[in-house]
Design a protein around this motif. Structure first.
Motif, PDB file in Angstrom:
ATOM      1  N   ILE A   1      29.411   4.408 -11.246  1.00  0.00           N
ATOM      2  CA  ILE A   1      29.995   4.972 -12.466  1.00  0.00           C
ATOM      3  C   ILE A   1      30.775   3.906 -13.233  1.00  0.00           C
ATOM      4  O   ILE A   1      30.660   3.776 -14.457  1.00  0.00           O
ATOM      5  CB  ILE A   1      30.886   6.175 -12.130  1.00  0.00           C
ATOM      6  CG1 ILE A   1      30.017   7.354 -11.682  1.00  0.00           C
ATOM      7  CG2 ILE A   1      31.734   6.576 -13.335  1.00  0.00           C
ATOM      8  CD1 ILE A   1      30.818   8.561 -11.227  1.00  0.00           C
ATOM      9  N   GLY A   2      31.592   3.124 -12.534  1.00  0.00           N
ATOM     10  CA  GLY A   2      32.379   2.089 -13.196  1.00  0.00           C
ATOM     11  C   GLY A   2      31.510   1.043 -13.859  1.00  0.00           C
ATOM     12  O   GLY A   2      31.743   0.648 -15.010  1.00  0.00           O
ATOM     13  N   PHE A   3      30.478   0.582 -13.150  1.00  0.00           N
ATOM     14  CA  PHE A   3      29.571  -0.416 -13.699  1.00  0.00           C
ATOM     15  C   PHE A   3      28.840   0.139 -14.915  1.00  0.00           C
ATOM     16  O   PHE A   3      28.677  -0.532 -15.938  1.00  0.00           O
ATOM     17  CB  PHE A   3      28.579  -0.850 -12.626  1.00  0.00           C
ATOM     18  CG  PHE A   3      27.490  -1.753 -13.131  1.00  0.00           C
ATOM     19  CD1 PHE A   3      27.747  -3.085 -13.395  1.00  0.00           C
ATOM     20  CD2 PHE A   3      26.220  -1.262 -13.363  1.00  0.00           C
ATOM     21  CE1 PHE A   3      26.750  -3.921 -13.876  1.00  0.00           C
ATOM     22  CE2 PHE A   3      25.216  -2.084 -13.831  1.00  0.00           C
ATOM     23  CZ  PHE A   3      25.480  -3.415 -14.092  1.00  0.00           C
ATOM     24  N   SER A   4      28.398   1.382 -14.814  1.00  0.00           N
ATOM     25  CA  SER A   4      27.697   2.008 -15.925  1.00  0.00           C
ATOM     26  C   SER A   4      28.589   2.108 -17.160  1.00  0.00           C
ATOM     27  O   SER A   4      28.154   1.822 -18.278  1.00  0.00           O
ATOM     28  CB  SER A   4      27.216   3.399 -15.516  1.00  0.00           C
ATOM     29  OG  SER A   4      26.661   4.072 -16.623  1.00  0.00           O
ATOM     30  N   SER A   5      29.837   2.500 -16.967  1.00  0.00           N
ATOM     31  CA  SER A   5      30.750   2.651 -18.099  1.00  0.00           C
ATOM     32  C   SER A   5      30.931   1.333 -18.835  1.00  0.00           C
ATOM     33  O   SER A   5      30.955   1.299 -20.073  1.00  0.00           O
ATOM     34  CB  SER A   5      32.103   3.169 -17.613  1.00  0.00           C
ATOM     35  OG  SER A   5      31.979   4.467 -17.083  1.00  0.00           O
ATOM     36  N   PHE A   6      31.062   0.245 -18.107  1.00  0.00           N
ATOM     37  CA  PHE A   6      31.244  -1.058 -18.742  1.00  0.00           C
ATOM     38  C   PHE A   6      30.019  -1.401 -19.598  1.00  0.00           C
ATOM     39  O   PHE A   6      30.161  -1.805 -20.764  1.00  0.00           O
ATOM     40  CB  PHE A   6      31.470  -2.141 -17.685  1.00  0.00           C
ATOM     41  CG  PHE A   6      31.768  -3.493 -18.271  1.00  0.00           C
ATOM     42  CD1 PHE A   6      33.071  -3.861 -18.566  1.00  0.00           C
ATOM     43  CD2 PHE A   6      30.751  -4.400 -18.528  1.00  0.00           C
ATOM     44  CE1 PHE A   6      33.352  -5.100 -19.119  1.00  0.00           C
ATOM     45  CE2 PHE A   6      31.017  -5.646 -19.077  1.00  0.00           C
ATOM     46  CZ  PHE A   6      32.320  -5.998 -19.365  1.00  0.00           C
ATOM     47  N   GLY A   7      28.826  -1.241 -19.030  1.00  0.00           N
ATOM     48  CA  GLY A   7      27.619  -1.566 -19.778  1.00  0.00           C
ATOM     49  C   GLY A   7      27.446  -0.705 -21.011  1.00  0.00           C
ATOM     50  O   GLY A   7      27.056  -1.192 -22.085  1.00  0.00           O
ATOM     51  N   VAL A   8      27.773   0.570 -20.901  1.00  0.00           N
ATOM     52  CA  VAL A   8      27.610   1.485 -22.037  1.00  0.00           C
ATOM     53  C   VAL A   8      28.613   1.171 -23.144  1.00  0.00           C
ATOM     54  O   VAL A   8      28.282   1.223 -24.336  1.00  0.00           O
ATOM     55  CB  VAL A   8      27.765   2.941 -21.560  1.00  0.00           C
ATOM     56  CG1 VAL A   8      27.800   3.896 -22.740  1.00  0.00           C
ATOM     57  CG2 VAL A   8      26.628   3.316 -20.632  1.00  0.00           C
ATOM     58  N   LEU A   9      29.837   0.834 -22.788  1.00  0.00           N
ATOM     59  CA  LEU A   9      30.836   0.498 -23.798  1.00  0.00           C
ATOM     60  C   LEU A   9      30.451  -0.776 -24.553  1.00  0.00           C
ATOM     61  O   LEU A   9      30.640  -0.867 -25.776  1.00  0.00           O
ATOM     62  CB  LEU A   9      32.212   0.349 -23.145  1.00  0.00           C
ATOM     63  CG  LEU A   9      32.863   1.677 -22.750  1.00  0.00           C
ATOM     64  CD1 LEU A   9      34.017   1.456 -21.775  1.00  0.00           C
ATOM     65  CD2 LEU A   9      33.357   2.440 -23.983  1.00  0.00           C
ATOM     66  N   VAL A  10      29.910  -1.762 -23.859  1.00  0.00           N
ATOM     67  CA  VAL A  10      29.425  -2.968 -24.540  1.00  0.00           C
ATOM     68  C   VAL A  10      28.263  -2.622 -25.472  1.00  0.00           C
ATOM     69  O   VAL A  10      28.175  -3.109 -26.601  1.00  0.00           O
ATOM     70  CB  VAL A  10      29.013  -4.039 -23.508  1.00  0.00           C
ATOM     71  CG1 VAL A  10      28.293  -5.205 -24.191  1.00  0.00           C
ATOM     72  CG2 VAL A  10      30.235  -4.548 -22.747  1.00  0.00           C
ATOM     73  N   TYR A  11      27.387  -1.777 -25.000  1.00  0.00           N
ATOM     74  CA  TYR A  11      26.237  -1.316 -25.795  1.00  0.00           C
ATOM     75  C   TYR A  11      26.711  -0.696 -27.105  1.00  0.00           C
ATOM     76  O   TYR A  11      26.207  -1.015 -28.190  1.00  0.00           O
ATOM     77  CB  TYR A  11      25.466  -0.320 -24.938  1.00  0.00           C
ATOM     78  CG  TYR A  11      24.336   0.430 -25.593  1.00  0.00           C
ATOM     79  CD1 TYR A  11      23.055  -0.102 -25.625  1.00  0.00           C
ATOM     80  CD2 TYR A  11      24.534   1.707 -26.127  1.00  0.00           C
ATOM     81  CE1 TYR A  11      21.999   0.605 -26.177  1.00  0.00           C
ATOM     82  CE2 TYR A  11      23.487   2.418 -26.679  1.00  0.00           C
ATOM     83  CZ  TYR A  11      22.220   1.860 -26.702  1.00  0.00           C
ATOM     84  OH  TYR A  11      21.178   2.580 -27.243  1.00  0.00           O
ATOM     85  N   TYR A  12      27.708   0.177 -27.031  1.00  0.00           N
ATOM     86  CA  TYR A  12      28.192   0.821 -28.245  1.00  0.00           C
ATOM     87  C   TYR A  12      29.029  -0.107 -29.103  1.00  0.00           C
ATOM     88  O   TYR A  12      29.103   0.072 -30.327  1.00  0.00           O
ATOM     89  CB  TYR A  12      28.977   2.083 -27.897  1.00  0.00           C
ATOM     90  CG  TYR A  12      28.085   3.240 -27.555  1.00  0.00           C
ATOM     91  CD1 TYR A  12      27.173   3.723 -28.475  1.00  0.00           C
ATOM     92  CD2 TYR A  12      28.123   3.841 -26.307  1.00  0.00           C
ATOM     93  CE1 TYR A  12      26.334   4.775 -28.168  1.00  0.00           C
ATOM     94  CE2 TYR A  12      27.288   4.889 -25.987  1.00  0.00           C
ATOM     95  CZ  TYR A  12      26.395   5.348 -26.921  1.00  0.00           C
ATOM     96  OH  TYR A  12      25.557   6.385 -26.605  1.00  0.00           O
ATOM     97  N   ALA A  13      29.664  -1.081 -28.502  1.00  0.00           N
ATOM     98  CA  ALA A  13      30.368  -2.082 -29.310  1.00  0.00           C
ATOM     99  C   ALA A  13      29.374  -2.792 -30.228  1.00  0.00           C
ATOM    100  O   ALA A  13      29.653  -3.024 -31.418  1.00  0.00           O
ATOM    101  CB  ALA A  13      31.082  -3.086 -28.403  1.00  0.00           C
ATOM    102  N   ILE A  14      28.202  -3.126 -29.706  1.00  0.00           N
ATOM    103  CA  ILE A  14      27.167  -3.764 -30.517  1.00  0.00           C
ATOM    104  C   ILE A  14      26.631  -2.798 -31.567  1.00  0.00           C
ATOM    105  O   ILE A  14      26.330  -3.195 -32.705  1.00  0.00           O
ATOM    106  CB  ILE A  14      26.052  -4.311 -29.609  1.00  0.00           C
ATOM    107  CG1 ILE A  14      26.604  -5.431 -28.719  1.00  0.00           C
ATOM    108  CG2 ILE A  14      24.870  -4.828 -30.435  1.00  0.00           C
ATOM    109  CD1 ILE A  14      25.640  -5.928 -27.666  1.00  0.00           C
TER     110      ILE A  14
END
Length: 421
Positions: free
Chosen positions: A345-358
């Motif tokens: 869950i933690g790893f997924s959250s980091f990747g998704v937040l970067v995705y939405y930052a872009i």
């Protein structure tokens, strides 16, 4: 009806209308997150749980608005991978796609493990792998069948959550004073909890990544994303208020199965098994929608050569990216058999937040004629994503950054090889 993609390859079939698109978004959001995220969020925020939910919702709204405007202009499979590529350049598109595929594959594993934990705790991993295999088979048969299954799952989950809210708010054990903001709430705790709760909101990307399968995407996608997000926020707020009224922040933080504990505390213990079953069904809904989104982004990246071209195939009969779906299903099954739920869950959250930052950075570049959102939307969305990302647990941040760095290196190697040719 389109039969080829922009590069002449077989395209996906446009079958989904507004209702189906909203339901798929709900299936991704109103899932296991609300059953699992409330307890760790309460432990982090204390009595600041409701403000944390509001912060997560604001960031999610900005992300959803930016994504909707971009998806209307670029109605292709791939979501922010496509937007970053078209608006910021190939590197940023690659990084967004890499973060999405890696992060959401981990999220798929987390959802599968949640199914196992609620349905049969003694054999959680076996159940998780079986769920992945079954839903991959459903997706393989076509997105329309997936949409019908998602409708049924969403109906069941909303009924269960309605029972939780009714029990929590009408119980004589409920206490409105437990909703008050206390001295244990801090800005850092609220932000940390918002990062955890954001995990439960992130499903609206499934609508954008299905852009090539939505009818009239320029109208449907911008309407479907905010509708799905608004319904989800209303549901989450009602559930959080009911759980806090029944358990209080401390009781909620200590609960292993927070909503099941909430109905017990409300004096309706017979509802607890129903809630557990609802949690398993909700996780199945999230897993179904997640596999859809990851496989479509994999398809888009394979079409552009960022992933092996064999994954770009579209099934001649079912018109789905069948090889991408099988590859994603296999990876998720392996992770479900070996991974840790909290770490995933933690790893997924980091990747998704970067995705939405872009995604927000891409939306900033839209002109008024291209449907640009108000300037504040991508600014708040970008800043919020980066802020929430760095408040995640340190191992998640370090691992996520390492995976993104690996993706950047891969892009550089691939670019260098092309120049050499």
């Amino acid at each position: 009806m389109n039969t080829t993609s922009p590069d002449g390859a077989p395209a996906l079939r446009r079958r989904l209308g507004l209702f189906d698109a909203v339901v798929i978004g709900l299936g991704a959001m109103v899932g296991a997150g609300i059953f699992a995220a409330l307890a760790p969020a309460a432990a982090t925020a204390g009595s600041g749980l409701l403000p944390a939910l509001a912060v997560a919702a604001v960031v999610a709204y900005c992300n959803a608005t930016s994504s909707a405007r971009l998806a209307a202009r670029y109605p292709e499979s791939g979501g922010t991978y496509v937007y970053g590529r078209e608006r910021l350049g190939p590197f940023w598109g690659h990084l967004a796609g890499w973060g999405f595929v890696a992060g959401k594959t981990a999220s798929c594993a987390a959802m599968a493990l949640t199914v196992g934990a609620y349905a049969w705790p003694a054999h959680d991993r076996e159940v998780a792998v079986a769920a992945v295999v079954a839903l991959t088979a459903v997706n393989y048969r076509g997105v329309q069948k997936s949409a019908w299954l998602t409708r049924a799952i969403v109906a069941v989950v909303l009924a269960v959550l309605a029972a939780v809210v009714t029990a929590g708010l009408t119980s004589p054990e409920a206490d409105g004073a437990r909703l008050a903001l206390g001295g244990d709430a801090s800005p850092a705790g609220v932000l940390g909890a918002a990062g955890l709760l954001f995990f439960a909101f992130a499903g609206y990307a499934r609508i954008a990544t299905l852009g090539e399968e939505v009818r009239d995407p320029a109208r449907t996608i911008p309407r479907a994303i905010p509708l799905a997000l608004g319904i989800t926020l209303a549901v989450y707020a009602a559930v959080a208020v009911a759980a806090l009224a029944a358990l209080g922040p401390d009781g909620l933080a200590d609960a292993g199965a927070p909503l099941a504990e909430a109905v017990r505390a409300a004096g309706v213990p017979e509802l607890a098994p129903v809630v557990r079953a609802g949690a398993a069904v909700a996780a199945l809904g999230s897993l179904l929608a997640l596999v859809l989104g990851v496989s479509r982004t994999t398809l888009a990246m394979a079409r552009d050569g960022h992933l092996p071209s064999v994954l770009a195939a579209v099934h001649p009969r079912f018109r789905v990216p069948h090889r991408a779906e099988l590859a994603v299903g296999a990876m998720v099954a392996v992770l479900a058999a070996t991974a840790d739920l909290r770490g995933a869950i933690g790893f997924s959250s980091f990747g998704v937040l970067v995705y939405y930052a872009i995604a927000n950075a891409s939306a900033w570049t839209l002109s008024r004629e291209e449907g640009r959102p108000p300037r504040a939307v991508p600014v708040i969305g970008l800043a919020g994503c980066l802020l929430l990302a760095v408040t995640l647990p340190l191992p998640s941040v370090v691992t996520g950054a390492a995976v993104l760095a690996a993706g950047a290196v891969l892009y550089g190697v691939r670019r260098g090889a092309r120049r050499a040719d």
